[in-house]
Design a protein around this motif. Structure first.
Motif, PDB file in Angstrom:
ATOM      1  N   MET B 185       6.931  -6.045  -3.491  1.00 51.77           N
ATOM      2  CA  MET B 185       5.790  -5.207  -3.897  1.00 51.77           C
ATOM      3  C   MET B 185       5.768  -3.803  -4.059  1.00 51.77           C
ATOM      4  SD  MET B 185       2.961  -7.093  -1.580  1.00 51.77           S
ATOM      5  CE  MET B 185       2.301  -8.817  -1.804  1.00 51.77           C
ATOM      6  N   LEU B 186       7.135  -3.381  -3.604  1.00 49.38           N
ATOM      7  CA  LEU B 186       7.299  -1.765  -3.488  1.00 49.38           C
ATOM      8  C   LEU B 186       7.087  -1.261  -4.894  1.00 49.38           C
ATOM      9  CD1 LEU B 186       9.996  -1.606  -1.177  1.00 49.38           C
ATOM     10  CD2 LEU B 186       7.867  -1.201  -0.544  1.00 49.38           C
ATOM     11  N   GLU B 187       7.680  -1.997  -5.892  1.00 49.52           N
ATOM     12  CA  GLU B 187       7.404  -1.237  -7.496  1.00 49.52           C
ATOM     13  C   GLU B 187       5.844  -1.149  -7.639  1.00 49.52           C
ATOM     14  OE1 GLU B 187       8.284  -3.057 -11.971  1.00 49.52           O
ATOM     15  OE2 GLU B 187       6.893  -4.021 -10.562  1.00 49.52           O
ATOM     16  N   GLY B 188       4.986  -2.176  -7.284  1.00 48.92           N
ATOM     17  CA  GLY B 188       3.552  -2.156  -7.515  1.00 48.92           C
ATOM     18  C   GLY B 188       2.989  -1.132  -6.612  1.00 48.92           C
ATOM     19  N   LEU B 189       3.507  -0.869  -5.603  1.00 54.41           N
ATOM     20  CA  LEU B 189       3.028   0.317  -4.748  1.00 54.41           C
ATOM     21  C   LEU B 189       3.213   1.543  -5.303  1.00 54.41           C
ATOM     22  CD1 LEU B 189       3.552  -1.377  -1.302  1.00 54.41           C
ATOM     23  CD2 LEU B 189       1.238  -0.533  -1.976  1.00 54.41           C
ATOM     24  N   SER B 190       4.498   1.972  -5.977  1.00 58.61           N
ATOM     25  CA  SER B 190       4.828   3.205  -6.429  1.00 58.61           C
ATOM     26  C   SER B 190       3.746   3.357  -7.452  1.00 58.61           C
ATOM     27  CB  SER B 190       6.113   3.099  -7.042  1.00 58.61           C
ATOM     28  OG  SER B 190       6.278   4.229  -7.726  1.00 58.61           O
ATOM     29  N   TYR B 191       3.505   2.304  -8.335  1.00 54.34           N
ATOM     30  CA  TYR B 191       2.696   2.677  -9.536  1.00 54.34           C
ATOM     31  C   TYR B 191       1.084   2.891  -9.026  1.00 54.34           C
ATOM     32  CZ  TYR B 191       5.675   1.375 -13.298  1.00 54.34           C
ATOM     33  OH  TYR B 191       6.781   1.270 -14.227  1.00 54.34           O
ATOM     34  N   MET B 192       0.890   2.188  -7.778  1.00 52.17           N
ATOM     35  CA  MET B 192      -0.454   2.371  -7.114  1.00 52.17           C
ATOM     36  C   MET B 192      -0.638   3.915  -6.652  1.00 52.17           C
ATOM     37  SD  MET B 192      -1.553  -0.751  -5.023  1.00 52.17           S
ATOM     38  CE  MET B 192      -2.261  -2.286  -5.727  1.00 52.17           C
ATOM     39  N   VAL B 193       0.380   4.590  -6.094  1.00 50.65           N
ATOM     40  CA  VAL B 193       0.290   5.771  -5.578  1.00 50.65           C
ATOM     41  C   VAL B 193       0.279   6.706  -6.666  1.00 50.65           C
ATOM     42  CG1 VAL B 193       1.621   7.556  -4.487  1.00 50.65           C
ATOM     43  CG2 VAL B 193       1.516   5.184  -3.437  1.00 50.65           C
ATOM     44  N   GLY B 194       1.160   6.398  -7.845  1.00 49.23           N
ATOM     45  CA  GLY B 194       1.198   7.350  -8.964  1.00 49.23           C
ATOM     46  C   GLY B 194      -0.287   7.438  -9.690  1.00 49.23           C
ATOM     47  N   ALA B 195      -0.853   5.994  -9.772  1.00 45.52           N
ATOM     48  CA  ALA B 195      -2.170   6.026 -10.485  1.00 45.52           C
ATOM     49  C   ALA B 195      -3.181   6.254  -9.618  1.00 45.52           C
ATOM     50  CB  ALA B 195      -2.204   4.777 -11.287  1.00 45.52           C
ATOM     51  N   GLU B 196      -3.105   6.505  -8.280  1.00 46.29           N
ATOM     52  CA  GLU B 196      -4.156   6.654  -7.371  1.00 46.29           C
ATOM     53  C   GLU B 196      -5.228   5.349  -7.376  1.00 46.29           C
ATOM     54  OE1 GLU B 196      -5.010  10.962  -6.359  1.00 46.29           O
ATOM     55  OE2 GLU B 196      -4.648  10.969  -8.753  1.00 46.29           O
ATOM     56  N   VAL B 197      -4.496   4.196  -7.273  1.00 46.68           N
ATOM     57  CA  VAL B 197      -5.116   3.042  -7.236  1.00 46.68           C
ATOM     58  C   VAL B 197      -5.346   2.448  -5.520  1.00 46.68           C
ATOM     59  CG1 VAL B 197      -5.318   0.712  -7.802  1.00 46.68           C
ATOM     60  CG2 VAL B 197      -4.832   2.245  -9.102  1.00 46.68           C
ATOM     61  N   PRO B 198      -6.570   2.324  -5.113  1.00 48.21           N
ATOM     62  CA  PRO B 198      -6.531   1.812  -3.650  1.00 48.21           C
ATOM     63  C   PRO B 198      -6.369   0.171  -3.591  1.00 48.21           C
ATOM     64  CG  PRO B 198      -8.921   2.406  -4.500  1.00 48.21           C
ATOM     65  CD  PRO B 198      -7.903   2.394  -5.469  1.00 48.21           C
ATOM     66  N   ALA B 199      -5.760   0.122  -2.423  1.00 46.56           N
ATOM     67  CA  ALA B 199      -5.744  -1.370  -2.050  1.00 46.56           C
ATOM     68  C   ALA B 199      -5.091  -1.594  -0.588  1.00 46.56           C
ATOM     69  CB  ALA B 199      -4.638  -2.229  -2.960  1.00 46.56           C
ATOM     70  N   VAL B 200      -5.475  -2.607  -0.117  1.00 49.27           N
ATOM     71  CA  VAL B 200      -4.623  -2.887   1.572  1.00 49.27           C
ATOM     72  C   VAL B 200      -3.612  -4.047   1.453  1.00 49.27           C
ATOM     73  CG1 VAL B 200      -5.551  -3.506   3.807  1.00 49.27           C
ATOM     74  CG2 VAL B 200      -6.906  -1.904   2.474  1.00 49.27           C
ATOM     75  N   VAL B 201      -2.425  -3.651   1.854  1.00 46.28           N
ATOM     76  CA  VAL B 201      -1.313  -4.381   2.012  1.00 46.28           C
ATOM     77  C   VAL B 201      -1.273  -4.757   3.624  1.00 46.28           C
ATOM     78  CG1 VAL B 201       0.925  -4.765   1.631  1.00 46.28           C
ATOM     79  CG2 VAL B 201      -0.455  -3.650  -0.054  1.00 46.28           C
ATOM     80  N   VAL B 202      -1.260  -5.987   3.928  1.00 49.68           N
ATOM     81  CA  VAL B 202      -1.105  -6.213   5.403  1.00 49.68           C
ATOM     82  C   VAL B 202       0.323  -7.018   5.485  1.00 49.68           C
ATOM     83  CG1 VAL B 202      -1.744  -7.456   7.308  1.00 49.68           C
ATOM     84  CG2 VAL B 202      -3.522  -6.526   5.919  1.00 49.68           C
ATOM     85  N   ASN B 203       1.065  -6.079   6.218  1.00 51.16           N
ATOM     86  CA  ASN B 203       2.672  -6.642   6.168  1.00 51.16           C
ATOM     87  C   ASN B 203       2.855  -7.280   7.363  1.00 51.16           C
ATOM     88  OD1 ASN B 203       5.444  -7.139   6.128  1.00 51.16           O
ATOM     89  ND2 ASN B 203       5.783  -5.052   5.418  1.00 51.16           N
ATOM     90  N   VAL B 204       2.865  -8.627   7.770  1.00 50.82           N
ATOM     91  CA  VAL B 204       3.379  -9.157   8.958  1.00 50.82           C
ATOM     92  C   VAL B 204       4.719  -9.350   9.034  1.00 50.82           C
ATOM     93  CG1 VAL B 204       2.767 -11.138  10.498  1.00 50.82           C
ATOM     94  CG2 VAL B 204       1.120 -10.472   8.825  1.00 50.82           C
TER      95      VAL B 204
END
Lengths: 476, 456
Positions: B185-204
């Motif tokens: 998911m890290l690729e997508g998270l980088s895009y989210m941070v860059g595009a300022e998109v909120p979401a919640v990822v729960v990593n167990v």
């Protein structure tokens, strides 16, 4: 030209000619595809509702031009992003616009899933048989023998054959409308216009997933003039990628989605939260020799009910206003392997939830007793299923050891599965954790959906307690 | 504009001379140009409309939106000074009272899922992976009952991008994953941070590296705090230690994600995911509004863009500076920590997640043995709660980090101390790996001077 921005403010801040000129090379097909998409959006009257998801590749700057909601996606992921948009707002008309490197290579999984789900989405796929933006490398759609920057001697057998996406997508049940078109002459352009409009109509009507593959020219990387590139698409590409309608399934429109509910009563009910207070029966935290923090381990084979028993103890303690935790641990298989449950009860707050050294152990079989019996703390209690462990094992003198024929009692009651509740009754009788009613309340909560099983569980609990009393009498 | 029967006009400086219009014209009104346009360096076509039938085919052939235009529409190419519509206002969230509900007895992943529902999340995108899957399973069961949406994605890569679309549309989305899935998911998270998109990822989190196992490890602290994909990324990282916090911090995560327009990571461990405990429900649930910036697919939000591409170096630097300023606001405002017996401690145990509970047990045991021990539990791993730690750092204090990883949490401590210009106190640690958590006795023994566990 209402669906194109009046000025391309995002194109290098609309500097000079960029305010009205695209970034595409002379002869590139993308501009035409943008135009036909813009026309379709306008004709169907959905400009306000449209969300265009742009890819990575030459069309990455779709949002410079199209005056609709715009989202720019990671390489290959546009269909997944489009699914997110569509489910967030099913009224939105979501277009995933992709090139061949994006869709047919790195994003294969995403496009296949989008077609498989079949949600009403429109995919516009521009196939020019090459990677444009990265500088003319081989694409999955590159023709046999075609020379590119990464197939400098021509695409040969080791590089595989071109991937025919329209045919592949048409083979997936969720796809409703699939067509391949081209741009190389006026006739083809009219067909392309119509196909793009139909792909959008398919979504507007809620029918499902629509996919248009557009064979397009990339004169720059083909090393051809625009006119030569048109001829190349016509003569070289169309034999490999036959034009035409690939699928037009007759399907019912998707039913309308209801807006999500935020009704508090409904949410409470859905998550199983009750407004009814649970009655309390205990006068305080269990007065054992173990202090304000009691560790219990239930151990057996998968299917012995160790986890259920552990959860019932935790629930009983929480009902009584204390803190409790339960952690399951399973062997390699959920059935037939080892299964043990660690339960902690604390008057105020459980600190360490793990129970490496229990105060109380319930062992359902010999291996569990052998493994965990020695770890029981001095003064602790071991209840074990004497139906399965006939010989009282040696070396456990540090604890009080109580044989209870849980399996036999449960069997005699007519339901072997309740042996864990027999063990709980025995545990209660041996360790006096909570009043019987606390246990039975927890059992009732757990069986809320299966009330028919309640009587036999109550009998099992009583029988387990009774068995302890008999053992105690023998010992006395 | 489509299929307009009109004579064309040409803006020579827009025309790139591709010549598609030449073939389109049956009357040969259009010819390849011979003169380089000085503004573009390209050679535009030339028009001679004497025989023009106004068929419009040339208009359809021109790939430039403002190239060949129908006669009378030329004005469209001229700027009219019309501004884009003003940015739409945020529709605020509302809070709706819940009836008084008795505590739930649920496992951690369930608590987190229920927290997300209470926080107004009605969209779940995920891929099954042990030991996080039960949370996804519960969402699959409950979301349809609330007219929400559950999608089992083709991969974690697809899941995070579905969240990017849903979050970009302004809505709250959740995923459950575990370490190998988080990597994807890290690729997508980088895009989210860059595009300022909120979401919640729960990593167990589970044991690694590679496929590892499904036991509890704190294996992804470095990824969540320092490695959210490429670029200068950060996200608030919340580290629950109880089933209750699985719910509370998941709710908080949604608030923070939308407050800062940034993904938030809830880092739990395998124990917390599986552990059943008591969960008290809040008084209110959230009915989410809709942010003004969203690309929602409606009239008001049409001018919006969610994107992380900035072609010009100056623009991208400015964007980075804005993001960095946002990270600084987060770092100032969102530090959270729990202190237990820390005020007079000579030995401060530093731990989070389940190891913090084991450390808490060790603090009790050490106190009983006459050692003034305390616990410092970061609830936010990023930003590291240095402001709460600083006053505890008096001379003579020892800090013992207790963690189920190879110093990933200690590294956060060391970085935080360094950034704050604080000389590190004497540091020691208790570390376990591979799904084994530090035991309470092990912690006690280490504090009392026992040896560090090494390779046997």
């Amino acid at each position: 030209m209402t669906v194109f921005y009046e000025r391309f403010e995002r194109h290098d801040h609309a500097t000079g000619l960029k305010a009205h000129s695209t970034h595409y090379c002379p002869g590139c097909g993308h501009g035409l595809v943008h135009k036909y998409l813009a026309e379709a959006v306008e004709q169907l009257g959905v400009q306000d509702r449209t969300v265009a998801v742009s890819p990575v590749g030459c069309a990455v700057f779709l949002h410079y031009y199209l005056d609709v909601g715009n989202t720019q996606a990671a390489h290959g992921r546009a269909p997944a992003v489009a699914i997110g948009h569509k489910l967030a707002n099913p009224d939105a008309i979501v277009v995933s616009y992709q090139g061949d490197g994006d869709l047919a290579s790195i994003g294969l999984a995403e496009i296949v899933q989008a077609a498989q789900l079949g949600l009403p989405l429109t995919v516009v796929f521009v196939n020019n048989a090459i990677y444009g933006m990265t500088g003319g490398q081989m694409a999955p759609t590159t023709l046999p023998g075609q020379k590119t920057a990464t197939s400098p001697h021509g695409r040969d057998r080791t590089m595989g054959a071109p991937l025919r996406m329209a045919e592949m997508i048409a083979g997936i049940d969720g796809a409703v409308y699939v067509e391949r078109v081209a741009l190389y002459d006026a006739k083809q352009r009219v067909k392309a216009q119509k196909a793009i409009r139909r792909a959008l109509e398919t979504q507007v009507a809620g029918r499902g997933f629509a996919f248009v593959e557009v064979l397009s020219e990339c004169p720059l990387h083909l090393g051809l003039t625009p006119q030569q590139a048109e001829a190349w698409v016509r003569e070289s590409m169309t034999p490999v990628f036959p034009l035409g309608l690939k699928k037009d399934a007759k399907v019912e429109a998707w039913p309308a989605w209801r807006p999500p509910s935020f009704d508090p009563q409904r949410l409470a009910s859905v998550v199983g939260a009750s407004t009814e207070a649970v009655p309390r029966f205990a006068s305080g935290f269990p007065r054992t020799a173990f202090g304000p923090d009691v560790g219990i381990k239930f151990a057996g084979a998968g299917g012995d009910g160790a986890q259920t028993a552990g959860l019932l103890v935790a629930r009983a303690a929480i009902n009584e206003g204390f803190d409790a935790t339960h952690i399951p641990s399973y062997g390699p298989e959920s059935r037939g392997g080892t299964s043990y449950a660690d339960v902690r009860l604390a008057e105020t707050e459980v600190r360490s939830p793990a129970v490496p050294s229990p105060h109380l152990l319930v062992a359902f079989n010999a291996p569990s007793l052998a493994r965990f019996g020695p770890a029981v703390l001095p003064g602790g209690v071991i209840v074990y299923d004497s139906s399965l462990v006939p010989e009282r094992p040696p070396g456990l003198e540090h604890a009080r050891i109580v044989p209870v024929p849980c399996s036999r009692i449960a069997h005699d009651l007519g339901r072997t599965a309740v042996k864990n509740v027999v063990a709980l009754g025995a545990l209660q009788a041996a360790a006096s954790l909570f009043p019987d009613q606390s246990w039975l309340t927890a059992v009732r909560q757990a069986l809320a959906d299966k009330p028919a099983l309640l009587p036999i569980n109550e009998q099992a609990f009583a029988a387990g307690a009774e068995a302890i009393r008999r053992v105690e009498e023998v010992v006395a | 504009m489509a299929n307009r029967k009109a004579r064309p006009t040409l803006s020579p400086e827009i025309c790139k001379g591709c010549g598609r219009c030449i073939d389109a014209c049956a009357h040969h009104c259009i010819a390849a140009g011979t003169h380089v346009n000085p503004a573009t360096g390209l050679v535009p076509v030339t028009l001679d409309l004497e025989r023009c039938s106004a068929c419009g085919l040339c208009l359809e052939a021109c790939p430039e939106p403002y190239g060949l235009l129908p006669e009378g529409d030329e004005a469209a190419a001229e700027p009219t000074g019309q501004k884009r519509p003003p940015a739409v206002e945020d529709q605020p969230d509302t809070r709706v009272a819940l009836p008084a509900l008795r505590p739930l007895v649920v496992k951690g992943t369930y608590a987190s899922a229920i927290g997300a529902l209470l926080a107004g999340c009605r969209h779940f995108f995920g891929y099954p992976i042990t030991p996080s899957t039960e949370g996804a399973e519960l969402m699959a069961k409950l979301l349809p009952e609330l007219d929400g949406h559950f999608v089992q994605a083709v991969s974690e890569v697809a899941a995070i991008n579905m969240m990017y679309g849903c979050g970009g549309a302004g809505l709250r989305s959740l995923t459950f994953t575990s370490s190998p899935g988080f990597s994807l998911m890290l690729e997508g998270l980088s895009y989210m941070v860059g595009a300022e998109v909120p979401a919640v990822v729960v990593n167990v989190m589970r044991g690694g590296p590679g496929l590892g196992n499904i036991g509890p490890e704190q294996s992804d602290v470095k990824l969540a705090c320092r490695g959210l994909g490429h670029g200068n990324t950060h996200a608030i990282v919340l580290a629950p230690a109880t089933t209750q916090e699985m719910l509370d911090l998941t709710m908080l995560a949604f608030d923070l994600a939308f407050r800062y327009r940034n993904p938030v990571v809830v880092l739990a461990d395998g124990y917390l995911g599986q552990m059943t405990g008591k969960v008290t429900l809040p008084d209110e649930l959230v009915r989410p509004g809709l942010p003004g910036w969203a690309v929602h697919g409606d009239r008001e939000h049409r001018p919006n863009l969610v994107s992380s591409i900035q072609l010009s170096e100056a623009d991208l630097e400015a964007h980075n500076l804005r993001l960095i300023a946002k990270y600084e606001r987060m770092a100032r405002s969102e530090q959270r920590a729990e202190l237990y017996e820390a005020a007079d401690a000579d030995v401060l145990l530093l731990a989070c997640n389940t190891p913090a509970r084991l450390a808490k047990g060790a603090v009790r045991a050490l106190r009983e043995a006459g050692v003034r021990a305390g616990l410092f539990r970061p609830v936010t791993l990023w930003p590291f709660p240095i402001d709460a730690l600083r006053p505890l750092l008096r001379p003579g204090l020892r800090v013992v980090t207790v963690e189920a990883s190879h110093g990933q949490i200690e590294d956060e401590l060391r970085l935080a101390l360094s950034h704050a210009g604080i000389a590190p106190p004497p540091l020691a640690h208790v570390r376990r790996y591979g799904g084994v958590l530090p035991k309470e006795e092990e912690i006690v023994s280490r504090v009392l001077g026992g040896p560090e566990r090494g390779v046997a």
